[in-house]
Scaffold this motif. Structure first.
Motif, PDB file in Angstrom:
ATOM      1  N   VAL A 218      -6.052 -15.789  11.726  1.00  0.00           N
ATOM      2  CA  VAL A 218      -7.502 -16.055  11.725  1.00  0.00           C
ATOM      3  C   VAL A 218      -8.223 -14.914  11.017  1.00  0.00           C
ATOM      4  O   VAL A 218      -9.131 -15.146  10.203  1.00  0.00           O
ATOM      5  CB  VAL A 218      -8.040 -16.238  13.160  1.00  0.00           C
ATOM      6  N   LEU A 219      -7.821 -13.682  11.303  1.00  0.00           N
ATOM      7  CA  LEU A 219      -8.434 -12.522  10.651  1.00  0.00           C
ATOM      8  C   LEU A 219      -8.223 -12.562   9.141  1.00  0.00           C
ATOM      9  O   LEU A 219      -9.122 -12.219   8.375  1.00  0.00           O
ATOM     10  CB  LEU A 219      -7.838 -11.232  11.228  1.00  0.00           C
ATOM     11  N   ARG A 220      -7.053 -12.985   8.731  1.00  0.00           N
ATOM     12  CA  ARG A 220      -6.784 -13.109   7.303  1.00  0.00           C
ATOM     13  C   ARG A 220      -7.547 -14.275   6.692  1.00  0.00           C
ATOM     14  O   ARG A 220      -8.193 -14.147   5.648  1.00  0.00           O
ATOM     15  CB  ARG A 220      -5.268 -13.309   7.101  1.00  0.00           C
ATOM     16  N   TYR A 221      -7.507 -15.405   7.360  1.00  0.00           N
ATOM     17  CA  TYR A 221      -8.044 -16.655   6.829  1.00  0.00           C
ATOM     18  C   TYR A 221      -9.565 -16.603   6.683  1.00  0.00           C
ATOM     19  O   TYR A 221     -10.118 -17.078   5.693  1.00  0.00           O
ATOM     20  CB  TYR A 221      -7.630 -17.795   7.757  1.00  0.00           C
ATOM     21  N   ASP A 222     -10.254 -16.031   7.659  1.00  0.00           N
ATOM     22  CA  ASP A 222     -11.722 -15.936   7.587  1.00  0.00           C
ATOM     23  C   ASP A 222     -12.190 -14.744   8.411  1.00  0.00           C
ATOM     24  O   ASP A 222     -12.543 -14.880   9.578  1.00  0.00           O
ATOM     25  CB  ASP A 222     -12.372 -17.219   8.099  1.00  0.00           C
ATOM     26  N   PRO A 223     -12.188 -13.547   7.833  1.00  0.00           N
ATOM     27  CA  PRO A 223     -12.509 -12.326   8.586  1.00  0.00           C
ATOM     28  C   PRO A 223     -13.991 -12.243   8.940  1.00  0.00           C
ATOM     29  O   PRO A 223     -14.835 -12.870   8.290  1.00  0.00           O
ATOM     30  CB  PRO A 223     -12.117 -11.205   7.612  1.00  0.00           C
ATOM     31  N   PRO A 224     -14.335 -11.468   9.978  1.00  0.00           N
ATOM     32  CA  PRO A 224     -15.744 -11.317  10.358  1.00  0.00           C
ATOM     33  C   PRO A 224     -16.590 -10.630   9.290  1.00  0.00           C
ATOM     34  O   PRO A 224     -17.773 -10.921   9.154  1.00  0.00           O
ATOM     35  CB  PRO A 224     -15.676 -10.459  11.636  1.00  0.00           C
ATOM     36  N   ILE A 225     -16.004  -9.706   8.549  1.00  0.00           N
ATOM     37  CA  ILE A 225     -16.719  -8.998   7.481  1.00  0.00           C
ATOM     38  C   ILE A 225     -16.156  -9.467   6.143  1.00  0.00           C
ATOM     39  O   ILE A 225     -14.948  -9.378   5.904  1.00  0.00           O
ATOM     40  CB  ILE A 225     -16.577  -7.476   7.612  1.00  0.00           C
ATOM     41  N   HIS A 226     -17.021  -9.967   5.270  1.00  0.00           N
ATOM     42  CA  HIS A 226     -16.563 -10.512   4.000  1.00  0.00           C
ATOM     43  C   HIS A 226     -16.657  -9.518   2.854  1.00  0.00           C
ATOM     44  O   HIS A 226     -16.001  -9.719   1.829  1.00  0.00           O
ATOM     45  CB  HIS A 226     -17.323 -11.793   3.663  1.00  0.00           C
ATOM     46  N   LEU A 227     -17.464  -8.500   2.996  1.00  0.00           N
ATOM     47  CA  LEU A 227     -17.495  -7.492   1.936  1.00  0.00           C
ATOM     48  C   LEU A 227     -17.977  -6.162   2.479  1.00  0.00           C
ATOM     49  O   LEU A 227     -18.706  -6.090   3.467  1.00  0.00           O
ATOM     50  CB  LEU A 227     -18.358  -7.936   0.754  1.00  0.00           C
ATOM     51  N   THR A 228     -17.529  -5.118   1.829  1.00  0.00           N
ATOM     52  CA  THR A 228     -18.033  -3.782   2.079  1.00  0.00           C
ATOM     53  C   THR A 228     -18.217  -3.118   0.719  1.00  0.00           C
ATOM     54  O   THR A 228     -17.814  -3.677  -0.304  1.00  0.00           O
ATOM     55  CB  THR A 228     -17.070  -2.980   2.975  1.00  0.00           C
ATOM     56  N   THR A 229     -18.827  -1.976   0.676  1.00  0.00           N
ATOM     57  CA  THR A 229     -19.193  -1.374  -0.613  1.00  0.00           C
ATOM     58  C   THR A 229     -18.749   0.082  -0.681  1.00  0.00           C
ATOM     59  O   THR A 229     -18.787   0.793   0.326  1.00  0.00           O
ATOM     60  CB  THR A 229     -20.715  -1.469  -0.836  1.00  0.00           C
ATOM     61  N   ARG A 230     -18.331   0.497  -1.852  1.00  0.00           N
ATOM     62  CA  ARG A 230     -17.933   1.881  -2.075  1.00  0.00           C
ATOM     63  C   ARG A 230     -18.614   2.414  -3.340  1.00  0.00           C
ATOM     64  O   ARG A 230     -19.069   1.645  -4.190  1.00  0.00           O
ATOM     65  CB  ARG A 230     -16.416   1.996  -2.215  1.00  0.00           C
ATOM     66  N   VAL A 231     -18.637   3.743  -3.458  1.00  0.00           N
ATOM     67  CA  VAL A 231     -19.304   4.434  -4.567  1.00  0.00           C
ATOM     68  C   VAL A 231     -18.277   5.301  -5.299  1.00  0.00           C
ATOM     69  O   VAL A 231     -17.461   5.976  -4.651  1.00  0.00           O
ATOM     70  CB  VAL A 231     -20.442   5.334  -4.030  1.00  0.00           C
ATOM     71  N   ALA A 232     -18.327   5.296  -6.604  1.00  0.00           N
ATOM     72  CA  ALA A 232     -17.422   6.135  -7.387  1.00  0.00           C
ATOM     73  C   ALA A 232     -17.843   7.596  -7.269  1.00  0.00           C
ATOM     74  O   ALA A 232     -19.010   7.931  -7.474  1.00  0.00           O
ATOM     75  CB  ALA A 232     -17.431   5.708  -8.847  1.00  0.00           C
ATOM     76  N   THR A 233     -16.909   8.473  -6.941  1.00  0.00           N
ATOM     77  CA  THR A 233     -17.207   9.908  -6.846  1.00  0.00           C
ATOM     78  C   THR A 233     -17.021  10.618  -8.182  1.00  0.00           C
ATOM     79  O   THR A 233     -17.355  11.785  -8.315  1.00  0.00           O
ATOM     80  CB  THR A 233     -16.299  10.578  -5.801  1.00  0.00           C
ATOM     81  N   GLU A 234     -16.490   9.913  -9.170  1.00  0.00           N
ATOM     82  CA  GLU A 234     -16.315  10.463 -10.510  1.00  0.00           C
ATOM     83  C   GLU A 234     -16.213   9.307 -11.490  1.00  0.00           C
ATOM     84  O   GLU A 234     -16.000   8.152 -11.101  1.00  0.00           O
ATOM     85  CB  GLU A 234     -15.042  11.315 -10.575  1.00  0.00           C
TER      86      GLU A 234
ATOM     87  N   SER B  43      -0.108 -19.467  -1.336  1.00  0.00           N
ATOM     88  CA  SER B  43      -0.842 -20.603  -0.756  1.00  0.00           C
ATOM     89  C   SER B  43      -1.919 -20.106   0.212  1.00  0.00           C
ATOM     90  O   SER B  43      -1.902 -20.421   1.402  1.00  0.00           O
ATOM     91  CB  SER B  43       0.116 -21.555  -0.036  1.00  0.00           C
ATOM     92  N   PRO B  44      -2.867 -19.325  -0.268  1.00  0.00           N
ATOM     93  CA  PRO B  44      -3.822 -18.660   0.624  1.00  0.00           C
ATOM     94  C   PRO B  44      -4.706 -19.606   1.415  1.00  0.00           C
ATOM     95  O   PRO B  44      -5.202 -19.235   2.486  1.00  0.00           O
ATOM     96  CB  PRO B  44      -4.652 -17.798  -0.331  1.00  0.00           C
ATOM     97  N   GLU B  45      -4.917 -20.835   0.923  1.00  0.00           N
ATOM     98  CA  GLU B  45      -5.778 -21.764   1.645  1.00  0.00           C
ATOM     99  C   GLU B  45      -5.051 -22.445   2.797  1.00  0.00           C
ATOM    100  O   GLU B  45      -5.669 -23.168   3.583  1.00  0.00           O
ATOM    101  CB  GLU B  45      -6.329 -22.824   0.684  1.00  0.00           C
ATOM    102  N   THR B  46      -3.758 -22.213   2.904  1.00  0.00           N
ATOM    103  CA  THR B  46      -2.984 -22.765   4.023  1.00  0.00           C
ATOM    104  C   THR B  46      -3.060 -21.822   5.205  1.00  0.00           C
ATOM    105  O   THR B  46      -2.807 -20.618   5.067  1.00  0.00           O
ATOM    106  CB  THR B  46      -1.511 -22.959   3.621  1.00  0.00           C
TER     107      THR B  46
ATOM    108  N   LEU C  15      -6.887  -7.451   4.808  1.00  0.00           N
ATOM    109  CA  LEU C  15      -7.922  -6.407   4.758  1.00  0.00           C
ATOM    110  C   LEU C  15      -9.090  -6.709   5.691  1.00  0.00           C
ATOM    111  O   LEU C  15     -10.189  -6.197   5.485  1.00  0.00           O
ATOM    112  CB  LEU C  15      -8.435  -6.258   3.314  1.00  0.00           C
ATOM    113  N   ALA C  16      -8.851  -7.506   6.724  1.00  0.00           N
ATOM    114  CA  ALA C  16      -9.946  -7.872   7.626  1.00  0.00           C
ATOM    115  C   ALA C  16     -10.591  -6.659   8.275  1.00  0.00           C
ATOM    116  O   ALA C  16     -11.800  -6.661   8.546  1.00  0.00           O
ATOM    117  CB  ALA C  16      -9.443  -8.829   8.699  1.00  0.00           C
ATOM    118  N   PHE C  17      -9.806  -5.619   8.539  1.00  0.00           N
ATOM    119  CA  PHE C  17     -10.341  -4.415   9.174  1.00  0.00           C
ATOM    120  C   PHE C  17     -10.561  -3.286   8.174  1.00  0.00           C
ATOM    121  O   PHE C  17     -10.716  -2.128   8.563  1.00  0.00           O
ATOM    122  CB  PHE C  17      -9.407  -3.938  10.296  1.00  0.00           C
ATOM    123  N   GLY C  18     -10.570  -3.602   6.886  1.00  0.00           N
ATOM    124  CA  GLY C  18     -10.765  -2.576   5.874  1.00  0.00           C
ATOM    125  C   GLY C  18      -9.479  -1.822   5.616  1.00  0.00           C
ATOM    126  O   GLY C  18      -8.375  -2.363   5.728  1.00  0.00           O
TER     127      GLY C  18
END
Length: 400
Positions: free
Chosen positions: A282-298, A329-332, A342-345
Motif C-alpha cells: 500500500v505504501l508503495r502503490y499509493d504513499p501518503p506523501i507524493h512529493l518532496t523538494t530538495r535544493v542544489a548546494t552546488e 508492472s507497477p500498476e499491479t 520511497l514512501a518514507f523518503g
C-alpha cells in the motif's frame, strides 16, 4: 499539473504521472525548478549530501514577500525537516532511535487497544446507520490517539490537534494559494499556543514521559532554557504533525486500495501473517506523501540538465514508486514485491515515525480483516485537492 491539483486529479494522479514520465526522467517545471520522475534519480537526490532541504538560510536568500517568509513556512524551516547538517545531525542524535524495538514493543498493547476501541465505534455506526465514514471514525482518530498516548496528551485535544495538523500541512504544498497559506499561518500560531504551555508544564512537573526526557536531555546541552524550549517546541510539534498527517492517510487509503483489489483482500483474510507485506505494498502503490523538494548546494548536472546552486528539484515520490524500471508492472498491486520504495523518503530525512506508522497500519489491518469480513467501500473516497500531502477526507464503508 493543474489537473493534479484538483479533487478529480487526486482521485487518480497516476495517469498524470505516466504522462509526465513520458516527457523524461527530469522535466522542467513552468514555475521554475525540475520534476524528478524516475526512482533512480529520486533515490539519488534524497541520499546525496549535494542536495539539501529548505533551511532558514535558503529561505532568507529568496527575499521577502514570498511563500518562504510566511510564519508557517518559517516554523517548518526550524523543525527537523527544515534543518540540514550539522544542526540536523545534532538534533536528530539527541532523539536517538525514537521508535526502536523496545518502544514499539511497549506501544503495541496500547495501539491494539486503540484500534479495537475505534473498530467498536465503527461497528456501532454500521449497526445503527448501516454506513460509516472510516476516514473520520478510524483513519484520523487512530494516529491522534496513538501519539497522544505516547506524549500523554488528553483525549479532549484530539480534534484540535487534527485541525492544526491539517492546516499546517498546507504550507508544505507544491504551490500553496494565498488562502492555503493563511490557513497554515493560523494553524502555526495555534500549534505554538498549544505546545508552549505544555512544555512549560512538563518542565514544572516532569515525569517519565518522552517529552520530560527530552527536556532533561536539552537542559544538559543548552544552558539557555529559552533556547532549549524553542528547540523542544519544534521537535514535539514536528513529530505530532508528521504522525497525524501522514498516518491518517495511510490507514484510510489502505482500506480503499484493498477494496479495489478484492482477490488480494480475500487471500489476505486467509493469510493474516502477510499483513505487514500488504501494508508495505500500500505504501508503495499509493504513499501518503507524493512529493518532496530538495535544493542544489552546488552547480551540478542531473539527468542531462544543468542545475545551478539554490535551484530546486521536486522529488516525485509516488511517481518513482511506479517507475517500471524499478518496479515491474507497477500498476499491479502485488504484496509479494521485494523492491524498495520511497514512501518514507530516504537519506538523513527518512521519516522519523516510519516504524510507528507501520505498527499502527499492521495492527489495524489485522483487526479489521478479522472483525469485518464483509466490509466494503460504499462510495468512492473524497480527496482534498492537494499535491504533496495526500488527504482522504471521507471514506464511507458498509457491510454487505
Amino acid at each position: 499539473m493543474s489537473r493534479l491539483r484538483s479533487s478529480r486529479g487526486q482521485s487518480n494522479p497516476y495517469s498524470i504521472y505516466t504522462k509526465l514520465r513520458a516527457m523524461g526522467d527530469v522535466v522542467p517545471a513552468p514555475w521554475g525548478g525540475y520534476l524528478l520522475l524516475s526512482h533512480e534519480l529520486c533515490d539519488h537526490v534524497l541520499r546525496s549530501r549535494k542536495w539539501a532541504t529548505f533551511d532558514a538560510e535558503w529561505r532568507a536568500r529568496q527575499g521577502g514577500g514570498t511563500r518562504w517568509d510566511a510564519p508557517a513556512s518559517i516554523m517548518l524551516s526550524q523543525s527537523l525537516q527544515g534543518l540540514n547538517p550539522p544542526v540536523h545531525t545534532m538534533q536528530r542524535r539527541t532523539l536517538g532511535n525514537v521508535f526502536d524495538n523496545a518502544t514499539l514493543g511497549a506501544l503495541r498493547g496500547p495501539v491494539t487497544r486503540i484500534a479495537e476501541t475505534l473498530l467498536d465505534r465503527l461497528a456501532e455506526q454500521l449497526r445503527t446507520a448501516k454506513e460509516a465514514d472510516f476516514a473520520t471514525t478510524v483513519g484520523e482518530e487512530m494516529p491522534a490517539a496513538t501519539i497522544s498516548h505516547w506524549l500523554r496528551l488528553p483525549e479532549s485535544d484530539h480534534d484540535l490537534l487534527k485541525a492544526l495538523t491539517h492546516g499546517q500541512g498546507l504550507a508544505q504544498e507544491l504551490l500553496p494559494s494565498k488562502s492555503q497559506l493563511a490557513q497554515a499561518n493560523e494553524a502555526a500560531e495555534g500549534l505554538r499556543t498549544y505546545f508552549t504551555p505544555l512544555i512549560s508544564e512538563r518542565r514544572r512537573t516532569p515525569g517519565d514521559d518522552v517529552l520530560s526526557r527530552w527536556i532533561r536531555v536539552w537542559d544538559e546541552i543548552e544552558p539557555d532554557r529559552a533556547v532549549a524550549d524553542e528547540i523542544l517546541f519544534h521537535l514535539v510539534m514536528f513529530i505530532v504533525i508528521a504522525s497525524l498527517e501522514t498516518t491518517s492517510t495511510l490507514l484510510s487509503n489502505m482500506v480503499w486500495v484493498l477494496d479495489q483489489h478484492p482477490a488480494v483482500l480475500s487471500w489476505l483474510r486467509s493469510h493474516p501473517e502477510q499483513v505487514p507485506r500488504a501494508v508495505e505494498e500500500v505504501l508503495r502503490y499509493d504513499p501518503p506523501i507524493h512529493l518532496t523538494t530538495r535544493v542544489a548546494t552546488e552547480d551540478t548536472v542531473l539527468g542531462g540538465f544543468h542545475i545551478s546552486r539554490d535551484e530546486v528539484v521536486h522529488v516525485m515520490l509516488a511517481a518513482a514508486n511506479h517507475d517500471p524500471a524499478h518496479h515491474p508492472s507497477p500498476e499491479t498491486f502485488d504484496i509479494q514485491r521485494t523492491e524498495s520504495h520511497l514512501a518514507f523518503g530516504g537519506g538523513i530525512h527518512y521519516c522519523i515515525g516510519a516504524a510507528l506508522a507501520r505498527l499502527e497500519a499492521t495492527v489495524l489491518l489485522t483487526s479489521l480483516i478479522r472483525r469485518f469480513p464483509t466490509l466494503r467501500v460504499s462510495v468512492p473516497p473524497v480527496w482534498e485537492p492537494r499535491v504533496a500531502f495526500r488527504r482522504l477526507t471521507a471514506l464511507y464503508v458498509t457491510e454487505r
